[in-house]
Design an enzyme around this catalytic site. Structure first.
Site: not given
Ligand code: ARG
Length: 475
Positions: A160, A281, A287, A294, A321, A329
């Protein structure tokens, strides 16, 4: 109208995308970071196409050499990236075709960008998990080194955030090392699922060519391939798991940062920040601020953000997909851009942090941290623990009312509370004794800590040498 011929998919289109749309959908501006992995994956695919007779040995060879050439261009900075080619995959393939002609157009036989991007990103994520792991080991090594010297120095252990019982500084530091080791192990486990090749799933349903997905997997160093083509091209669990590993790691770093911030406050005074890890500071000359700790605590939120973003991206997606998944990414890149320097900087800061061990031991004396020792002492006199606890509470109240510490109460004062207390109570009330007696497994006693140190050292040693590279840390 003219067909749109500068796009690999332009055959059925009569109009190019609007500039704003092209800019919105492209990923080449950031996924070019995957060029090395894309080429590794493409080379494995091209070699397999040659081996299975889907392409001639000459075509396969031309592709392999051409891809090496493209990689050299990218690494040399001479490669020209084109937004209208959308992503890293199509940029590389287009350049390959410019260089080697018709064979370049055959690279994509039996493959789709959907399984291509899956393998490419899995390679990328695996490379980065290994890099994180190596940095975690470096940090554990620093913690181990610092802990070794402080098995005899004590500070108040808290619950605590209230002073509870004394512990050794080594024990406190090692608590973090074990958290980081679990992070390492979590990454090791995640890697098993990252290193599964989806190549051969093609767009979603598999392919009509006699592909050999196992040989592609083997060539890129993955032990396994997908079981189901639909799952293969739409699975982003490997990103989620990796971001969870990163999030938990950042949680641990952030907790350590919080400790540093508190300890650097003069009210604690347990550490002095090295000048190179603190800032001043602009208005208050006295300081020295723990900005590094932080900021690391603050940046933890970005990594949680990446995990939350990707969980949200995935939750509504039907098979297979979907372009939404392109968002993985930047989420991962951002998390990596936080995790990598955070680990490196924490290792450096922990290496140079100055421990004010005298302040730490003074703080033990100020907080009745030996109260449990008195209770245990009474238990040793055959008094039931609950009664011992009550008597000790009375002793604390008595000491507090006289402005004393427990060990400053006279024997007469203590005996008014419990006549069985004798002179040997003062040994029990010694703070170092309190630490030294806690020798249960994983306890703060010196022998228990020595075995922690040995165990941790074995682990660090094994994994520092086993891991393929011990490259110098880069910020
Ligand atoms: N740039 C796309 C990604 O990062 C690649 C795959 C794209 N495929 C598609 N059928 N548009 O996912």
């Amino acid at each position: 109208m003219m067909p749109v011929d500068n796009q690999s998919w332009g055959g059925r289109f009569t109009e190019a995308p609007k500039d704003a749309v092209a800019a919105y959908t492209q990923s080449q501006s950031f996924d070019r970071a995957l060029a090395g992995q894309d080429i590794r994956a493409s080379k494995a695919h091209a070699r397999m196409l040659g081996e299975t007779g889907i392409l001639t040995p000459e075509e396969s060879r031309a592709i392999l050499d051409g891809l090496d050439h493209v990689l050299a261009e990218i690494q040399g900075g001479g490669f020209i990236w084109k937004q209208d080619l959308e992503d890293v995959h199509m940029n590389i393939e287009a350049r390959l075709t410019e260089l080697i002609g018709a064979a370049g157009k055959k690279l994509h036989t039996g493959r789709s960008r959907n399984d291509q991007v899956g393998l490419t990103f899995r390679l990328y994520v695996a490379d980065h998990l290994v890099d994180w792991q190596n940095r975690v080991i470096e940090l554990c090594n620093v913690l181990h080194r610092r802990a070794t010297r402080h098995t005899q120095d004590i500070l108040p252990g808290c619950t605590h955030l209230q002073p509870a019982q004394p512990v050794s500084l080594a024990h406190h530091l090692l608590a973090y090392a074990w958290m980081f080791r679990r992070d390492w192990l979590r990454m090791e486990d995640a890697l098993k699922r990252v290193r599964v090749s989806p190549l051969g799933a093609a767009a979603l349903a598999g392919a009509t060519y006699p592909l050999n997905p196992q040989s592609v997997a083997r060539e890129v160093g993955f032990a396994e391939i997908y079981e189901n083509s639909l799952d293969a091209v739409s699975d982003r669990d490997f990103v989620l798991e990796s971001l969870f590993c990163a999030s938990t790691l950042m949680t641990h770093l952030s907790r350590l940062c919080e400790e540093i911030v508190l300890w650097a406050n003069p009210a604690f005074g347990f550490v002095k920040l090295p000048d190179s890890y603190a800032t001043g500071s602009s208005i208050m000359p006295q300081k020295k601020n723990p900005d590094v700790a932080e900021l690391m605590r603050g940046k933890t939120g970005r990594v949680y953000g990446a995990l939350t973003a990707m969980l949200t991206v995935m939750k509504g997606l039907p098979l297979a997909y979907n372009r939404d998944m392109q968002e993985d990414k930047e989420a991962f890149f951002d998390a990596d851009a936080t995790v990598r320097p955070s680990l490196h900087i924490m290792a450096g800061m922990m290496d140079e942090l100055v421990f004010c061990t005298e302040k730490m031991s003074e703080a033990c004396a100020a907080g009745f941290l030996n109260a449990t020792e008195l209770a245990d002492y009474l238990v040793g006199k055959n008094i039931p623990f609950r009664d011992a606890h009550h008597t000790t509470g009375q002793a604390v109240r008595l000491a507090e009312s006289r402005g004393k510490r427990l060990e400053e109460l006279s024997l007469q004062e203590l005996q008014t509370l419990e006549p069985r207390i004798s002179e040997d109570v003062y040994t029990a009330l010694d703070y170092a004794t309190a630490v030294n007696r806690r020798e249960t497994p994983g306890g703060t006693g010196p022998r228990a800590v020595a075995s922690q140190l040995a165990h941790l050292n074995d682990w660090i040693y094994a994994h520092r040498t086993v891991k393929k590279h011990k490259r110098p840390l880069r910020p």
